[in-house]
Design an enzyme around this catalytic site. Structure first.
Site, PDB file in Angstrom:
ATOM      1  N   CYS A 119       1.270  -1.512   0.275  1.00 33.71           N
ATOM      2  CA  CYS A 119      -0.157  -0.204  -0.271  1.00 33.71           C
ATOM      3  C   CYS A 119       1.000   1.684   0.354  1.00 33.71           C
ATOM      4  O   CYS A 119       2.304   1.298   0.502  1.00 33.71           O
ATOM      5  CB  CYS A 119      -0.919   0.659   1.119  1.00 33.71           C
ATOM      6  SG  CYS A 119      -2.066  -1.219   1.123  1.00 33.71           S
ATOM      7  N   ASN A 179      -1.761   2.021   6.099  1.00 34.80           N
ATOM      8  CA  ASN A 179      -0.756   0.772   5.680  1.00 34.80           C
ATOM      9  C   ASN A 179      -0.392  -0.175   6.611  1.00 34.80           C
ATOM     10  O   ASN A 179       0.236   0.361   7.268  1.00 34.80           O
ATOM     11  CB  ASN A 179       0.620   1.480   4.949  1.00 34.80           C
ATOM     12  CG  ASN A 179       1.451   0.695   4.163  1.00 34.80           C
ATOM     13  OD1 ASN A 179       1.350  -0.697   3.590  1.00 34.80           O
ATOM     14  ND2 ASN A 179       2.421   1.018   3.541  1.00 34.80           N
ATOM     15  N   LYS A 191       7.514  -2.943  -4.198  1.00 29.43           N
ATOM     16  CA  LYS A 191       8.640  -2.756  -4.617  1.00 29.43           C
ATOM     17  C   LYS A 191       9.022  -2.981  -3.049  1.00 29.43           C
ATOM     18  O   LYS A 191      10.749  -3.443  -3.196  1.00 29.43           O
ATOM     19  CB  LYS A 191       9.410  -0.688  -4.580  1.00 29.43           C
ATOM     20  CG  LYS A 191      10.275  -0.202  -5.054  1.00 29.43           C
ATOM     21  CD  LYS A 191      11.543  -1.015  -5.568  1.00 29.43           C
ATOM     22  CE  LYS A 191      12.717  -0.956  -5.843  1.00 29.43           C
ATOM     23  NZ  LYS A 191      13.247  -1.526  -6.801  1.00 29.43           N
ATOM     24  N   GLU A 233      11.483 -11.829 -12.192  1.00 29.60           N
ATOM     25  CA  GLU A 233      10.533 -11.099 -11.872  1.00 29.60           C
ATOM     26  C   GLU A 233       9.481 -10.463 -13.045  1.00 29.60           C
ATOM     27  O   GLU A 233       8.987  -9.345 -13.114  1.00 29.60           O
ATOM     28  CB  GLU A 233      10.750 -10.303 -10.895  1.00 29.60           C
ATOM     29  CG  GLU A 233      12.510  -9.696 -11.317  1.00 29.60           C
ATOM     30  CD  GLU A 233      12.862  -8.725  -9.819  1.00 29.60           C
ATOM     31  OE1 GLU A 233      11.761  -8.314  -9.279  1.00 29.60           O
ATOM     32  OE2 GLU A 233      14.095  -9.041  -9.719  1.00 29.60           O
TER      33      GLU A 233
END
Ligand code: AGP
Length: 608
Positions: free
Chosen positions: A2, A100, A603, A490
């Site tokens: 998030c 988050n 990320k 990935e």
């Protein structure tokens, strides 16, 4: 993961909030939303899908509030949907929250609130927060106290932004184990999960510690500890420029960040280079008396950062003569590692927010180890947990697939190893001097390796339809093979594995059939002949051979050879990885995939 953004100032909040969310898209998400305080109350606009969808919501034009919160959701509890998107109201629509993190005890809190007459409209853990704040506000009539009591009940991690209808000039935040930065400017202040979200508005930031609160108005930010005592904090000025969070003409952030590596490695080297050419790690007050008591170094990280650790194991053991073990953080923290005050633990994390890595660091400290964090983000959570922090200067890394952070990590780890070796005096001076010269040659040699882009692209166009691609290497080349394989997996979604070359004959070679693509890395001269023999074993079984090397070979033996500059084998991962970064990139592009935001990935993985 998030992303959160908050704004309080004189300007219309909605475009600033949406712009901030767009800068956080690289974190990975499935829905987005904003809430602003309007003259007639709080307005929430949210939906499943991309941030850009928000701008198509027709009420967007009608909201003009100058205080607001916003969120991109990476679903953990409840499927991606409009109902589960943040922000969330309490039942009375007095409070709106974005969050988050993960509230581990949300079921029991939900039950408690239902028993007290509250209703729930989403499947999320987050929705307990605004209702709990309302519950405590009814008793205390003070927002910050109600927020503190709520956080006291929460188990798990949170970066919370809260707005209240009747304090239209304020934004309230609370942080524990999830990332949050507070940006400050003239007559406006910002909150975000990380710096790139608001870097085009300010370069001045506060960093909250866990279990701290802040109340933002457009003119000031007040900070409080968990007991709600007001505390002072220092502002940090960030030297990242706005261009560093834009593509600057490149098709993708990943390609830009591959090309930035000569500069990011140069900046990382210079960050520790004194005028005399020696390395300055004085802030890491580790002296000979301490180092001679160390009989084990653990390097702990996840993913690419762990591969950087694997590449550094060799230089630490060979120059410092200290046994070094590399572990994935998610395993390390649960396997009851043997740690005591003769153990030095080094943690590597580009984001400085990876939950597994931070948890492993906390465990190591509890067991008496000294801890060093290597991270690319100033003020990140890991820097507040470790005894010492060493920054890499790669600049913001936006693409999910890590490239420039990896090469910067191997660079700074190599310099730290050389520094330790000089302190310990267990290594031949001439060897150290040679490696130090090679460190200085890295930026130029990286420029040279960038020149392999077109040759690698040609190879990518020939193998992008493969279903399985194998990477093999011996010694220092094995971790390079692992990192090359991860890059490919990935972003191209092609199945790939990396093997120590000598292991092929113990099973994996059964997978080799006609035209199977095998990528061999040869940068360790001592193991060259062995490595060539292993490649020959797969060629004789029909494999297509691609070689990345800094050695002189009979190129006719292989289908493709990518030549890179010679350098000390300790540093060869920094150069050899670049063609493999290009290979993964061009294969993914040929498959029309989103190389910056690959499916399912985030990320920074701030949850377990
Ligand atoms: C690398 O390309 C991946 N994005 C992933 O493996 C990443 O390296 C890992 O999640 C660790 O992240 P960190 O360095 O921010 O801790």
């Amino acid at each position: 993961m998030c992303g959160i953004v908050g704004y309080v100032g004189n300007k219309k909040a909605s475009p600033i909030l949406i712009n901030g969310l767009s800068k956080l898209e690289y974190r990975g998400y499935d829905s987005a939303g904003i809430a602003t305080i309007e003259s007639d109350g709080i307005k929430i606009l949210k939906d499943k899908g991309r941030v850009s969808n928000l701008e198509n919501i027709k009420e967007m034009a009608s909201i003009s509030g100058t205080v607001g919160i916003a969120h991109t959701r990476w679903a953990t509890h409840g499927k991606p949907s409009k109902e589960n998107a943040h922000p969330h109201f309490d039942n009375s629509n007095l409070f709106a929250v974005v969050h988050n993190g993960i509230i581990e005890n949300y079921n029991e809190l939900r039950e408690f609130l239902i028993n007290n007459g509250y209703k729930f409209y989403s499947q999320t853990d987050t929705e307990v927060i605004p209702n709990l704040v309302h519950f405590y506000f009814e008793q205390t009539n003070d927002v910050l106290t109600a927020l503190k009591k709520t956080c006291n009940d929460l188990k798990g991690s949170y970066a919370i932004e809260l707005i209240y209808k009747h304090t239209p000039n304020n934004l309230y935040v609370a942080k524990k184990d999830s990332p949050m930065v507070i940006g400050v400017s003239e007559n406006e202040n910002f909150v975000a999960s990380d710096i790139p979200a608001v870097l085009n508005y300010t370069k001045k930031f506060y960093f909250l510690k866990d279990k701290e609160f802040a109340v933002l108005s457009k003119d000031e930010v007040k900070f409080y500890d968990f007991e709600l005592n007001q505390i002072q904090k220092d502002i940090k000025e960030i030297d990242w420029d706005e261009n560093s969070v834009t593509k600057n003409g490149y098709d993708d952030f990943m390609l830009k960040e591959i090309y930035e590596q000569p500069d990011s490695v140069r900046k990382t080297i210079n960050s520790r280079l004194s005028d005399t050419g020696s390395y300055d790690f004085k802030d890491i007050s580790i002296d000979k008396d301490y180092l001679t008591t160390i009989n084990k170094i653990y390097i702990i990280a996840c993913g690419t950062a762990m591969h950087a650790g694997l590449s550094a194991k060799s230089i630490i053991e060979k120059l410092c003569k200290i046994s070094t073990e590399v572990d994935v953080a998610s395993e390390f923290r649960y396997r009851e590692p043997l740690i005591d005050n003769h153990t030095l633990c080094i943690f590597i994390s580009q984001s400085g927010e990876t939950a597994d890595t931070i948890a492993a660091l906390k465990l190591s400290k509890e067991c008496g180890a000294k801890t060093i964090a290597i991270t690319n983000v100033i003020g990140s959570s890991i820097t507040r947990e470790a005894d010492y922090s060493i920054l890499t200067y790669a600049g913001p890394e936006i693409a999910v697939a890590s490239t420039k952070a990896y090469t910067a990590q191997v660079t700074i780890l190599s310099m730290l190893a050389i520094n330790f070796a000089e302190i310990l005096g267990r290594c031949d001076e001439k060897v150290l001097e040679k490696v130090k010269q090679d460190v200085l040659s890295l930026p130029t040699k990286l420029e040279n390796v960038l020149g392999t882009a077109n040759s690698v692209k040609d190879i990518a166009l020939k193998i992008y339809n493969e279903h399985d691609i194998f990477f093999i290497g011996r010694g220092i080349d094995h971790p390079i093979a692992m990192e090359g394989s991860l890059k490919l997996k990935e972003i191209s979604y092609i199945h790939s594995d990396a093997y120590a070359s000598g292991e092929l004959k113990h099973g994996p070679i059964a997978l080799i059939e006609d035209n199977t693509t095998v990528i061999s890395i040869y940068t360790d001269a001592k193991l060259l002949q062995k490595s060539i023999s292993n490649t020959q074993e797969v060629i004789t079984r029909g494999a297509k051979s691609i070689v990345i090397t800094n050695q002189n070979l009979d190129n006719n033996k292989f289908d493709y050879v990518i030549q890179i500059p010679e350098i000390s084998e300790f540093l060869s991962p920094i150069l050899a990885i670049v063609p493999l970064q290009f290979l993964a990139y061009y294969i993914a592009k040929q498959k029309n995939l989103d190389v910056d935001k690959p499916r399912n990935l985030a990320k920074s993985v701030t949850v377990e």
